[in-house]
Design a protein around this motif. Structure first.
Motif, PDB file in Angstrom:
ATOM      1  N   ASN A 176      12.901  18.427  25.566  1.00  0.00           N
ATOM      2  CA  ASN A 176      14.092  18.707  24.754  1.00  0.00           C
ATOM      3  C   ASN A 176      14.541  20.150  24.918  1.00  0.00           C
ATOM      4  O   ASN A 176      15.741  20.435  25.053  1.00  0.00           O
ATOM      5  N   GLU A 177      13.581  21.065  24.928  1.00  0.00           N
ATOM      6  CA  GLU A 177      13.903  22.480  25.107  1.00  0.00           C
ATOM      7  C   GLU A 177      14.483  22.732  26.498  1.00  0.00           C
ATOM      8  O   GLU A 177      15.469  23.456  26.650  1.00  0.00           O
ATOM      9  N   GLN A 178      13.879  22.139  27.507  1.00  0.00           N
ATOM     10  CA  GLN A 178      14.343  22.350  28.880  1.00  0.00           C
ATOM     11  C   GLN A 178      15.729  21.747  29.115  1.00  0.00           C
ATOM     12  O   GLN A 178      16.549  22.312  29.838  1.00  0.00           O
ATOM     13  N   LEU A 179      16.002  20.595  28.475  1.00  0.00           N
ATOM     14  CA  LEU A 179      17.278  19.907  28.681  1.00  0.00           C
ATOM     15  C   LEU A 179      18.446  20.576  27.958  1.00  0.00           C
ATOM     16  O   LEU A 179      19.597  20.202  28.162  1.00  0.00           O
ATOM     17  N   GLN A 180      18.149  21.558  27.133  1.00  0.00           N
ATOM     18  CA  GLN A 180      19.224  22.305  26.477  1.00  0.00           C
ATOM     19  C   GLN A 180      19.954  23.193  27.482  1.00  0.00           C
ATOM     20  O   GLN A 180      21.150  23.476  27.313  1.00  0.00           O
ATOM     21  N   ASN A 181      19.240  23.623  28.514  1.00  0.00           N
ATOM     22  CA  ASN A 181      19.843  24.538  29.491  1.00  0.00           C
ATOM     23  C   ASN A 181      19.794  24.009  30.928  1.00  0.00           C
ATOM     24  O   ASN A 181      20.290  24.668  31.840  1.00  0.00           O
ATOM     25  N   ASN A 182      19.180  22.833  31.102  1.00  0.00           N
ATOM     26  CA  ASN A 182      19.061  22.280  32.450  1.00  0.00           C
ATOM     27  C   ASN A 182      19.411  20.803  32.452  1.00  0.00           C
ATOM     28  O   ASN A 182      19.288  20.119  31.426  1.00  0.00           O
ATOM     29  N   SER A 183      19.838  20.306  33.612  1.00  0.00           N
ATOM     30  CA  SER A 183      20.112  18.881  33.740  1.00  0.00           C
ATOM     31  C   SER A 183      18.806  18.143  34.006  1.00  0.00           C
ATOM     32  O   SER A 183      17.793  18.749  34.369  1.00  0.00           O
ATOM     33  N   LEU A 184      18.826  16.819  33.853  1.00  0.00           N
ATOM     34  CA  LEU A 184      17.634  16.023  34.125  1.00  0.00           C
ATOM     35  C   LEU A 184      17.254  16.121  35.601  1.00  0.00           C
ATOM     36  O   LEU A 184      16.069  16.178  35.934  1.00  0.00           O
ATOM     37  N   ASP A 185      18.251  16.176  36.472  1.00  0.00           N
ATOM     38  CA  ASP A 185      17.981  16.334  37.906  1.00  0.00           C
ATOM     39  C   ASP A 185      17.246  17.649  38.177  1.00  0.00           C
ATOM     40  O   ASP A 185      16.334  17.696  39.005  1.00  0.00           O
ATOM     41  N   ASP A 186      17.663  18.706  37.495  1.00  0.00           N
ATOM     42  CA  ASP A 186      17.002  20.012  37.662  1.00  0.00           C
ATOM     43  C   ASP A 186      15.527  19.926  37.251  1.00  0.00           C
ATOM     44  O   ASP A 186      14.651  20.475  37.926  1.00  0.00           O
ATOM     45  N   ILE A 187      15.282  19.235  36.147  1.00  0.00           N
ATOM     46  CA  ILE A 187      13.916  19.115  35.644  1.00  0.00           C
ATOM     47  C   ILE A 187      13.058  18.286  36.596  1.00  0.00           C
ATOM     48  O   ILE A 187      11.912  18.633  36.879  1.00  0.00           O
TER      49      ILE A 187
END
Length: 200
Positions: A176-187
């Protein structure tokens, strides 16, 4: 020949029904005791990354529903993901889990597990198996497993709570924290990069 075929069918049916009758506690016990028994037969120098990973894939993964864990970890973001993103996330998340399990069992040093009888929900479709991991020093660490009964009538693990810390909840918070500033593809790409780095 026909009698042999009938006999074989009955035997297979019996074996299948017996396998499906395995309860939640037995599912967890079988997965953990199987890999621990094999690890106990190996000398430290024989416990290579490749060998321990093979054991994890043989004994631990079959007891776990990786797709359900991945879905729960993504939480509300799962519905927004495309079919391709879901497939990529499940595969990459599974590989990361294998690396985590492999690292944990590679550090095996005589730990033992003790499990209690399961606690079921009202419909009997979900269960919690409470247990402890007993360290060689005698220290006891609470380890609880959450399971559900799938369509094939097999109990599958979909979460673990270690010393009060839930695996799925922890992953969901991090994502959730990562998806605030990144897309799912980025993750997904970042996860793949971490895996490639670890394999070097």
């Amino acid at each position: 020949m026909r009698r042999l075929a009938i006999t074989l069918t009955l035997v297979l049916a019996f074996l299948t029904s017996t396998a499906n009758a395995i309860g939640p506690t037995e599912t967890v016990q079988h997965a953990t005791s199987s890999i621990i028994n094999e690890l106990s037969l190996l000398e430290n120098e024989q416990r290579s990354q490749h060998e321990v990973q093979r054991l994890v894939e043989s004994h631990i993964l079959p007891a776990i529903d990786q797709e359900k864990i991945a879905k729960l970890a993504l939480g509300k973001h799962w519905k927004k993901a495309t079919k391709e993103q879901k497939a990529a996330f499940i595969d990459t998340f599974r590989d990361l889990q294998i690396r985590t399990y492999t690292g944990a069992f590679k550090a095996f040093n005589g730990q033992e597990f003790a499990f209690k009888q399961p606690r079921f929900n009202k419909t009997g479709s979900k269960a919690i198996v409470k247990g402890e991991m007993v360290q060689p020093s005698g220290q006891r660490i609470p380890v609880d497993f959450k399971l559900y009964l799938n369509k094939q009538q097999q109990w599958k693990i979909y979460d673990a709570v270690i010393a009060g810390l839930g695996m799925v909840k922890t992953y969901r918070q991090q994502l959730n924290e990562q998806l605030q500033n990144n897309s799912l593809d980025d993750i997904i790409n970042s996860m793949r990069s971490d895996l490639q780095t670890a394999q070097r």
